[in-house]
Design an enzyme around this catalytic site. Sequence first.
Site, PDB file in Angstrom:
ATOM      1  N   TYR A 162       0.845  -1.202   0.000  1.00 53.14           N
ATOM      2  CA  TYR A 162       0.000   0.000   0.000  1.00 53.14           C
ATOM      3  C   TYR A 162       0.881   1.253   0.000  1.00 53.14           C
ATOM      4  O   TYR A 162       0.984   1.962  -0.968  1.00 53.14           O
ATOM      5  CB  TYR A 162      -0.957  -0.009   1.191  1.00 53.14           C
ATOM      6  CG  TYR A 162      -1.931   1.148   1.144  1.00 53.14           C
ATOM      7  CD1 TYR A 162      -3.032   1.101   0.295  1.00 53.14           C
ATOM      8  CD2 TYR A 162      -1.740   2.285   1.917  1.00 53.14           C
ATOM      9  CE1 TYR A 162      -3.922   2.175   0.218  1.00 53.14           C
ATOM     10  CE2 TYR A 162      -2.615   3.354   1.852  1.00 53.14           C
ATOM     11  CZ  TYR A 162      -3.709   3.296   1.002  1.00 53.14           C
ATOM     12  OH  TYR A 162      -4.569   4.357   0.930  1.00 53.14           O
TER      13      TYR A 162
ATOM     14  N   SER B  93      -6.446   1.100  -4.421  1.00 53.17           N
ATOM     15  CA  SER B  93      -6.516   2.532  -4.180  1.00 53.17           C
ATOM     16  C   SER B  93      -5.121   3.141  -4.361  1.00 53.17           C
ATOM     17  O   SER B  93      -4.560   3.086  -5.450  1.00 53.17           O
ATOM     18  CB  SER B  93      -7.090   2.799  -2.784  1.00 53.17           C
ATOM     19  OG  SER B  93      -7.465   4.135  -2.626  1.00 53.17           O
TER      20      SER B  93
ATOM     21  N   ASP C  46     -17.745   4.032  -7.566  1.00 49.28           N
ATOM     22  CA  ASP C  46     -16.595   4.416  -6.743  1.00 49.28           C
ATOM     23  C   ASP C  46     -16.446   5.930  -6.831  1.00 49.28           C
ATOM     24  O   ASP C  46     -15.932   6.460  -7.804  1.00 49.28           O
ATOM     25  CB  ASP C  46     -15.332   3.729  -7.247  1.00 49.28           C
ATOM     26  CG  ASP C  46     -14.131   3.962  -6.328  1.00 49.28           C
ATOM     27  OD1 ASP C  46     -14.219   4.860  -5.453  1.00 49.28           O
ATOM     28  OD2 ASP C  46     -13.119   3.259  -6.482  1.00 49.28           O
TER      29      ASP C  46
ATOM     30  N   HIS D  27     -15.828   1.846  -3.824  1.00 44.67           N
ATOM     31  CA  HIS D  27     -14.396   1.738  -3.558  1.00 44.67           C
ATOM     32  C   HIS D  27     -14.050   0.480  -2.768  1.00 44.67           C
ATOM     33  O   HIS D  27     -12.903   0.057  -2.725  1.00 44.67           O
ATOM     34  CB  HIS D  27     -13.939   2.984  -2.801  1.00 44.67           C
ATOM     35  CG  HIS D  27     -12.456   3.200  -2.835  1.00 44.67           C
ATOM     36  ND1 HIS D  27     -11.743   3.306  -4.017  1.00 44.67           N
ATOM     37  CD2 HIS D  27     -11.536   3.316  -1.837  1.00 44.67           C
ATOM     38  CE1 HIS D  27     -10.459   3.493  -3.740  1.00 44.67           C
ATOM     39  NE2 HIS D  27     -10.304   3.492  -2.439  1.00 44.67           N
TER      40      HIS D  27
END
Length: 737
Positions: A498, A579, A666, A705
């Site tokens: 991430y 993301s 999203d 999302h």
Amino acid sequence: VRFAMAAVFDPADPNALRGETVDEYPAGNKVADPYRWLEDPDGADTTKWVEAQVKTTNAYLSTLESRTFLKEKLTEKYDYPKTGCSFRRGKGGMDRYYFYKNDGLQNQYVLMTQKTLDDEPVVFFDPNALSSDGTKSLGPSSFSDSGKYWAYGITASGSDWNTLYVKDIESGHTLEDKVEWVKFSGISWLHDDSGFFYSRYPEPKTLAAKDEKDEVEGDDVKRGSETDSNLNMAVYFHKIGDPSSKDCLVYSDPSVPKWMFRGHVSDDGDYLMITVSESTAPVNRLFTTKVSTVLEHVAGGKGGSVAVTKLIDNFDAGYDYVTNEKSLFYFKTNLNAPKYKVITIDINEPASSKDLIAHKPDVLSDAMCVAGNLLVCTYMKDAHETLWIYSLKDGSIVKQVDLPDIGSVANCTGRKEDDEFFYSFGGFVYPGSKFRYDTKGMTSKLLREDKVVDHDPSYFETKQVFYTSTDGTKIPMFIVCKKGKQFTGDTCTLLYGYGGFSISITPSFSPFRTVFIKHFDGCLAVANIRGGGEYGEEWHEAGIKLSKQNGFTDFQCAAEYLIANKYTNPSKLTINGGSNGGLLVGACVNQRPDLFACAIPQVGVMDMLRFHKFTIGYAWCSDYGCSEDDEANFKNLHGFSPLHNIKVPSGDAQYPAVLVTTADHDDRVVPLHSMKYAAQLQHTFKGVDKQKRPLLIRVDVKAGHGAGKPTSKIIEEIADIYAFIGANTNTECKKVV
């Protein structure tokens, strides 16, 4: 800026339609944006493009033999009762315990309640009853102080928009109260139950023009599919029984339309705190006022904002409210403390700040007050967590809470007035265990333990390694595999990362990942790269803005470590992230396509030059910078933007197989990012004979999302992803293990 269609849309070649838009950035830098037309979510050509992509992707996925088996196995593995951490709300006759539960395959978790911890739990609220397909979900919610009312948000199709309702708990009836256009907001009640504070935005102009309505099961299909910037958030007060049109503005500041304002009532009910943020950075301003002053403002009906004391009037640090003793307030802060500490401030003497719990080598993740005079603090060391009890009076250590293993404290709940608190614990191969801690006897008791079908934690092995990034920084990485597995450099490996927004990736249980490890004889690796919060703000800041490349490099070094140490090789290695992690994957496959066989960027931020123009994207400039600010920021963003750096590898090398995933509702990272990226990716490799690996996009419908996504949709998506990985790493999915 010029815009002209180069051709009409052709379903047989959906990426041939390339516009002639050219944007100019600082220092005269010009960048073409041929797929600007995909930014219109309602455009006829956008709809046709999505339809063509869905047809192509489904045709490919339908050929994967393991897909059906994986869906069945993932469904079987997920079909076990799952519960959340208990929490206590209400007073007197309305004192209750609550927790969330999923019986197995329910699309949404159900809120359960019990009068005592020994009573049989009963259903309090079941969001599955709100829609036939499970796409309505529960958003923010809050119980009134006495426990008489429950205010809750409902969101549709995974959008960030919430509509608030109020339930009378004793009668079980939902009141007529209804508040719309709530997003990124909490709900905070006055202690007399008369109403609550919340934050909302004006209705988006594009939706207002369509006259869309929001019904619990009805015609709100467009809400969440718009791309309008969310501006002018304001704090309002809603009085129970009033229509929302009568809700009173409490605080706003139109001179700074991008600032976000949220209201929170103090533990004693005497103060209202207004937290002010300008981005996702862990910094905020903090304004205070007496609740009595707010009530006078509401009763006066003169409009405008209530008078406040600007206790903290800069964005130099973050201040998270913990509790207060009259005018003495306790905050968790990163002020001169990158790993956080607890301080006190007498709001009548703002310069009176004092350390209560000093800055330590480990990161203070959370602090809450229980039993009147205790602080429960979660600390993080090398991306796993410990739990401690401190004295509210002098900050001294009272006790460390024993945890079952190395893992994560997934949740911790408690109230200042109760002599108990609750916490959850889990790890990569340990399903969640839920505990009650008695602060009188200082002992823990196991309340509930999730039991997964045919799951033996001893089958697996989790270890943590530390590898070296290019600049010499040591990066932690968890590796999970079958216990005792002998590695010979050919294991199908899934590397996840991430690396952004100060978010820490700590051990957590996924039944789906156990299926991957067992049936592909695979290996899971989770790299705690810079940009995250695993080592505090210094770690975060080392991977943002002009230093963002550090995180990408860290991730590529993780892949090189796994290859060098014979866990896997490039033909067997897949990278995955969502993301900001989707950006990570997109950047890394562009920079090092030789390292990976397969890439799964999910709901990623792919257009780094224009992300700030859509919904809440401007708030991410604190992590990314902005292409319009100056030449340095433009060059940095343009240099790693996934959309702008796709090129055919030299020689015989192929680009990794790519399965991009996004969703039509999203409104966090709008789907245009993934769509423009996929279009450019397919266009670049059109006619390139050596590229045999597929380059596809999977567009989910009535999903967002990630939050609130129905179980059925989650399982379908994971089955597609794992089948795609198996096919493109030439790894057999073993039905019997």
